[in-house]
Design a protein around this motif. Structure first.
Motif, PDB file in Angstrom:
ATOM      1  N   THR A  18       0.814  -1.210   0.000  1.00 23.50           N
ATOM      2  CA  THR A  18       0.000   0.000   0.000  1.00 23.50           C
ATOM      3  C   THR A  18       0.852   1.267   0.000  1.00 23.50           C
ATOM      4  N   GLY A  19       2.092   1.162   0.408  1.00 20.04           N
ATOM      5  CA  GLY A  19       2.990   2.320   0.413  1.00 20.04           C
ATOM      6  C   GLY A  19       3.891   2.310  -0.808  1.00 20.04           C
ATOM      7  N   SER A  20       4.986   3.003  -0.712  1.00 18.88           N
ATOM      8  CA  SER A  20       5.946   3.074  -1.820  1.00 18.88           C
ATOM      9  C   SER A  20       6.691   1.747  -1.974  1.00 18.88           C
ATOM     10  N   LEU A  21       7.306   1.577  -3.135  1.00 20.94           N
ATOM     11  CA  LEU A  21       8.137   0.387  -3.347  1.00 20.94           C
ATOM     12  C   LEU A  21       9.311   0.360  -2.378  1.00 20.94           C
ATOM     13  N   LEU A  22       9.833   1.511  -2.015  1.00 16.78           N
ATOM     14  CA  LEU A  22      10.927   1.570  -1.054  1.00 16.78           C
ATOM     15  C   LEU A  22      10.473   1.003   0.289  1.00 16.78           C
ATOM     16  N   GLU A  23       9.286   1.383   0.748  1.00 18.14           N
ATOM     17  CA  GLU A  23       8.744   0.867   2.004  1.00 18.14           C
ATOM     18  C   GLU A  23       8.511  -0.640   1.917  1.00 18.14           C
ATOM     19  N   ALA A  24       8.001  -1.109   0.787  1.00 10.51           N
ATOM     20  CA  ALA A  24       7.752  -2.548   0.603  1.00 10.51           C
ATOM     21  C   ALA A  24       9.057  -3.333   0.645  1.00 10.51           C
ATOM     22  N   ALA A  25      10.096  -2.811  -0.004  1.00 12.12           N
ATOM     23  CA  ALA A  25      11.395  -3.480  -0.016  1.00 12.12           C
ATOM     24  C   ALA A  25      11.997  -3.536   1.384  1.00 12.12           C
ATOM     25  N   ARG A  26      11.864  -2.473   2.117  1.00 10.44           N
ATOM     26  CA  ARG A  26      12.388  -2.452   3.489  1.00 10.44           C
ATOM     27  C   ARG A  26      11.626  -3.428   4.383  1.00 10.44           C
ATOM     28  N   ALA A  27      10.337  -3.595   4.143  1.00 10.62           N
ATOM     29  CA  ALA A  27       9.511  -4.503   4.953  1.00 10.62           C
ATOM     30  C   ALA A  27       9.949  -5.956   4.805  1.00 10.62           C
ATOM     31  N   VAL A  28      10.587  -6.296   3.675  1.00 11.87           N
ATOM     32  CA  VAL A  28      11.053  -7.671   3.457  1.00 11.87           C
ATOM     33  C   VAL A  28      12.584  -7.744   3.492  1.00 11.87           C
ATOM     34  N   PHE A  54       1.473   1.014 -12.198  1.00  6.95           N
ATOM     35  CA  PHE A  54       2.103   1.731 -11.102  1.00  6.95           C
ATOM     36  C   PHE A  54       1.687   3.194 -11.147  1.00  6.95           C
ATOM     37  N   GLU A  55       1.901   3.881 -10.034  1.00 10.09           N
ATOM     38  CA  GLU A  55       1.753   5.327 -10.013  1.00 10.09           C
ATOM     39  C   GLU A  55       3.121   5.904  -9.697  1.00 10.09           C
ATOM     40  N   VAL A  56       3.570   6.810 -10.560  1.00 13.22           N
ATOM     41  CA  VAL A  56       4.870   7.451 -10.397  1.00 13.22           C
ATOM     42  C   VAL A  56       4.634   8.959 -10.363  1.00 13.22           C
ATOM     43  N   CYS A  57       4.850   9.555  -9.208  1.00 16.49           N
ATOM     44  CA  CYS A  57       4.646  11.003  -9.039  1.00 16.49           C
ATOM     45  C   CYS A  57       3.262  11.432  -9.519  1.00 16.49           C
ATOM     46  N   LEU A  72      12.659   5.539  -9.382  1.00 15.09           N
ATOM     47  CA  LEU A  72      13.095   5.578  -7.987  1.00 15.09           C
ATOM     48  C   LEU A  72      12.022   4.914  -7.135  1.00 15.09           C
ATOM     49  N   ALA A  73      12.404   3.953  -6.325  1.00 12.52           N
ATOM     50  CA  ALA A  73      11.455   3.176  -5.517  1.00 12.52           C
ATOM     51  C   ALA A  73      10.633   4.053  -4.583  1.00 12.52           C
ATOM     52  N   CYS A  74      11.212   5.122  -4.106  1.00 12.42           N
ATOM     53  CA  CYS A  74      10.500   5.993  -3.161  1.00 12.42           C
ATOM     54  C   CYS A  74       9.377   6.780  -3.809  1.00 12.42           C
ATOM     55  N   LEU A  75       9.365   6.866  -5.138  1.00  9.50           N
ATOM     56  CA  LEU A  75       8.358   7.652  -5.855  1.00  9.50           C
ATOM     57  C   LEU A  75       7.300   6.789  -6.527  1.00  9.50           C
ATOM     58  N   VAL A  76       7.359   5.474  -6.319  1.00 13.08           N
ATOM     59  CA  VAL A  76       6.473   4.540  -7.020  1.00 13.08           C
ATOM     60  C   VAL A  76       5.565   3.805  -6.045  1.00 13.08           C
ATOM     61  N   THR A  77       4.290   3.704  -6.414  1.00 14.35           N
ATOM     62  CA  THR A  77       3.364   2.818  -5.711  1.00 14.35           C
ATOM     63  C   THR A  77       2.792   1.841  -6.731  1.00 14.35           C
ATOM     64  N   VAL A  78       2.459   0.650  -6.266  1.00 14.63           N
ATOM     65  CA  VAL A  78       1.893  -0.387  -7.115  1.00 14.63           C
ATOM     66  C   VAL A  78       0.379  -0.225  -7.103  1.00 14.63           C
ATOM     67  N   THR A  79      -0.244  -0.201  -8.292  1.00 11.34           N
ATOM     68  CA  THR A  79      -1.694  -0.039  -8.351  1.00 11.34           C
ATOM     69  C   THR A  79      -2.413  -1.249  -8.938  1.00 11.34           C
ATOM     70  N   SER A  80      -1.681  -2.256  -9.395  1.00 11.52           N
ATOM     71  CA  SER A  80      -2.315  -3.478  -9.892  1.00 11.52           C
ATOM     72  C   SER A  80      -2.009  -4.634  -8.948  1.00 11.52           C
ATOM     73  N   GLU A  81      -2.896  -5.617  -8.952  1.00 14.86           N
ATOM     74  CA  GLU A  81      -2.714  -6.768  -8.058  1.00 14.86           C
ATOM     75  C   GLU A  81      -1.540  -7.644  -8.484  1.00 14.86           C
TER      76      GLU A  81
END
Length: 93
Positions: A18-28, A54-57, A72-81
């Motif tokens: 639900t957050g950025s790709l950077l947050e998702a990567a850190r979570a794992v 994805f959503e980028v900026c 950049l992972a910090c600027l990207v969110t995933v919007t598809s399953e």
């Protein structure tokens, strides 16, 4: 359907973050470098978007089969399953 993040020989499948790709990567425990703390200013948290939406900026991005987009992972969110992202290098977390 699930979100997949790959780095080297490591492949992690998880629910869509639900957050950025950077947050998702850190979570794992994928240590993506980010000296700016995720503000989008250092340019170090590079990932490759390989499949999905994805959503980028604030802009919707669709990655077609066979395409690959660097972001950049910090600027990207995933919007598809179902989405695939690869991390070009691992750092110690």
């Amino acid at each position: 359907m699930a979100f997949t993040i790959r780095s080297g020989t490591r492949k992690i499948v998880m629910p869509r973050p639900t957050g950025s790709l950077l947050e998702a990567a850190r979570a794992v425990d994928l240590g993506i470098p980010s000296s700016c703390g995720g503000a989008g200013s250092c340019g170090k948290c590079i990932v490759f978007l390989e499949r999905g939406t994805f959503e980028v900026c604030g802009q919707a991005i669709q990655i077609a089969p066979g395409e690959r987009r660097e972001e950049l992972a910090c600027l990207v969110t995933v919007t598809s399953e179902e989405a695939v992202v690869s991390v070009p290098r691992l750092q110690s977390a």
